[in-house]
Motif scaffolding. Structure first.
Motif, mmCIF file in Angstrom:
data_model
loop_
_atom_site.group_PDB
_atom_site.id
_atom_site.type_symbol
_atom_site.label_atom_id
_atom_site.label_comp_id
_atom_site.label_asym_id
_atom_site.label_seq_id
_atom_site.Cartn_x
_atom_site.Cartn_y
_atom_site.Cartn_z
ATOM 1 N N CYS A 76 0.793 -1.237 0.000
ATOM 2 C CA CYS A 76 0.000 0.000 0.000
ATOM 3 C C CYS A 76 0.822 1.282 0.000
ATOM 4 C CB CYS A 76 -0.910 0.015 1.222
ATOM 5 S SG CYS A 76 -2.110 -1.322 1.229
ATOM 6 N N GLY A 77 2.119 1.175 0.178
ATOM 7 C CA GLY A 77 2.966 2.365 0.230
ATOM 8 C C GLY A 77 3.390 2.691 1.652
ATOM 9 N N PHE A 78 4.375 3.537 1.775
ATOM 10 C CA PHE A 78 4.932 3.942 3.064
ATOM 11 C C PHE A 78 4.535 5.369 3.385
ATOM 12 C CE2 PHE A 78 7.790 0.674 1.487
ATOM 13 C CZ PHE A 78 7.999 -0.116 2.610
ATOM 14 N N LEU A 79 4.519 5.694 4.660
ATOM 15 C CA LEU A 79 4.379 7.075 5.100
ATOM 16 C C LEU A 79 5.785 7.668 5.106
ATOM 17 C CD1 LEU A 79 2.827 9.444 6.393
ATOM 18 C CD2 LEU A 79 3.349 8.408 8.617
ATOM 19 N N THR A 80 6.001 8.700 4.290
ATOM 20 C CA THR A 80 7.302 9.354 4.251
ATOM 21 C C THR A 80 7.137 10.857 4.372
ATOM 22 O OG1 THR A 80 7.411 9.641 1.845
ATOM 23 C CG2 THR A 80 8.223 7.539 2.727
ATOM 24 N N VAL A 81 8.225 11.502 4.788
ATOM 25 C CA VAL A 81 8.238 12.952 4.928
ATOM 26 C C VAL A 81 9.639 13.449 4.572
ATOM 27 C CG1 VAL A 81 8.895 12.952 7.393
ATOM 28 C CG2 VAL A 81 7.592 14.872 6.452
ATOM 29 N N VAL A 82 9.709 14.671 4.078
ATOM 30 C CA VAL A 82 11.000 15.301 3.809
ATOM 31 C C VAL A 82 11.393 16.091 5.054
ATOM 32 C CG1 VAL A 82 12.240 16.978 2.391
ATOM 33 C CG2 VAL A 82 10.576 15.417 1.337
ATOM 34 N N VAL A 83 12.600 15.783 5.589
ATOM 35 C CA VAL A 83 13.129 16.429 6.790
ATOM 36 C C VAL A 83 14.281 17.334 6.359
ATOM 37 C CG1 VAL A 83 14.279 16.044 9.002
ATOM 38 C CG2 VAL A 83 12.490 14.463 8.229
ATOM 39 N N GLN A 84 14.255 18.593 6.832
ATOM 40 C CA GLN A 84 15.317 19.530 6.470
ATOM 41 C C GLN A 84 15.471 20.592 7.546
ATOM 42 O OE1 GLN A 84 14.723 21.664 2.779
ATOM 43 N NE2 GLN A 84 16.879 22.187 2.642
ATOM 44 N N ARG A 85 16.725 20.969 7.794
ATOM 45 C CA ARG A 85 17.030 22.060 8.724
ATOM 46 C C ARG A 85 17.160 23.348 7.916
ATOM 47 N NH1 ARG A 85 19.093 22.172 13.899
ATOM 48 N NH2 ARG A 85 19.344 19.921 13.740
ATOM 49 N N LEU A 86 16.432 24.350 8.349
ATOM 50 C CA LEU A 86 16.479 25.677 7.720
ATOM 51 C C LEU A 86 16.869 26.675 8.810
ATOM 52 C CD1 LEU A 86 13.089 25.272 5.839
ATOM 53 C CD2 LEU A 86 15.365 25.065 4.834
ATOM 54 N N GLY A 87 18.162 26.805 9.053
ATOM 55 C CA GLY A 87 18.633 27.662 10.138
ATOM 56 C C GLY A 87 18.214 27.084 11.476
ATOM 57 N N SER A 93 7.959 18.263 5.647
ATOM 58 C CA SER A 93 7.036 18.642 4.574
ATOM 59 C C SER A 93 7.034 17.562 3.498
ATOM 60 C CB SER A 93 7.465 19.986 3.972
ATOM 61 O OG SER A 93 8.764 19.870 3.408
ATOM 62 N N GLY A 94 6.253 17.776 2.461
ATOM 63 C CA GLY A 94 6.252 16.875 1.313
ATOM 64 C C GLY A 94 5.831 15.454 1.652
ATOM 65 N N TRP A 95 4.811 15.315 2.454
ATOM 66 C CA TRP A 95 4.356 13.993 2.900
ATOM 67 C C TRP A 95 3.912 13.119 1.732
ATOM 68 C CZ3 TRP A 95 4.650 12.462 7.926
ATOM 69 C CH2 TRP A 95 4.848 13.455 8.886
ATOM 70 N N GLU A 96 4.220 11.833 1.814
ATOM 71 C CA GLU A 96 3.633 10.805 0.966
ATOM 72 C C GLU A 96 2.912 9.850 1.904
ATOM 73 O OE1 GLU A 96 6.682 9.002 -1.424
ATOM 74 O OE2 GLU A 96 6.904 10.798 -2.636
ATOM 75 N N VAL A 97 1.642 9.632 1.649
ATOM 76 C CA VAL A 97 0.792 8.867 2.559
ATOM 77 C C VAL A 97 0.200 7.670 1.820
ATOM 78 C CG1 VAL A 97 -1.222 9.005 4.077
ATOM 79 C CG2 VAL A 97 0.236 11.002 3.773
ATOM 80 N N PRO A 98 0.270 6.466 2.419
ATOM 81 C CA PRO A 98 -0.299 5.290 1.753
ATOM 82 C C PRO A 98 -1.822 5.353 1.704
ATOM 83 C CG PRO A 98 0.518 4.693 3.916
ATOM 84 C CD PRO A 98 0.874 6.134 3.691
ATOM 85 N N TYR A 99 -2.386 4.937 0.609
ATOM 86 C CA TYR A 99 -3.815 4.743 0.345
ATOM 87 C C TYR A 99 -4.776 5.783 0.901
ATOM 88 C CZ TYR A 99 -3.889 2.294 4.906
ATOM 89 O OH TYR A 99 -3.758 1.950 6.225
ATOM 90 N N THR A 100 -4.343 6.991 1.045
ATOM 91 C CA THR A 100 -5.248 8.038 1.505
ATOM 92 C C THR A 100 -4.766 9.386 0.985
ATOM 93 O OG1 THR A 100 -6.284 9.108 3.408
ATOM 94 C CG2 THR A 100 -4.030 8.357 3.703
#
Length: 125
Positions: A76-87, A93-100
């Motif tokens: 069904c896919g994985f829950l992923t997110v983009v992690v980044q330090r900005l100062g 951000s940029g979430w990928e969510v399975p089946y929803t």
């Protein structure tokens, strides 16, 4: 105002090694996106004993797997997110969510508090 991150370590289950429970502003982000029967990331993958893990934020954006539904991420896919330090801010951000289509919102954490929470969890793992 910053979002608040709290991470707990869940014990080894019958099928899986220890995993993390990730709360943002008191809400379980993983369970909200993959369901109560899904699982969060494995502790050893996200907070390895030998050094910084996937959740450590740097200036380079990195996609991190935070969970999968009970049926498995391969299905069904994985829950992923983009992690980044900005100062002084860590952004998820940029979430990928399975089946929803109901992805969590973008989160902004105070970088010092974020790092302190990761160090705290790494110390108790």
């Amino acid at each position: 105002m910053f979002d608040y991150l709290e991470i707990g370590v869940l014990p080894r289950g019958r099928r899986f090694p220890p995993s993390l429970r990730i709360l943002v502003n008191g809400e379980d982000v993983v369970a909200g996106a993959v369901g109560e029967t899904g699982r969060g990331p494995f502790v050893a993958d996200v907070l390895p004993a030998g050094g910084p893990g996937l959740l450590w934020a740097t200036g380079e954006a990195r996609r991190v797997e935070l969970g999968e539904p009970e049926c498995s991420g391969g299905c069904c896919g994985f829950l992923t997110v983009v992690v980044q330090r900005l100062g002084g801010i860590v952004q998820w951000s940029g979430w990928e969510v399975p089946y929803t289509e109901d992805a969590p919102p973008e989160f902004h954490f105070d970088a010092d508090r974020y790092d302190a929470e990761l160090r705290r969890v790494a110390a108790v793992r």
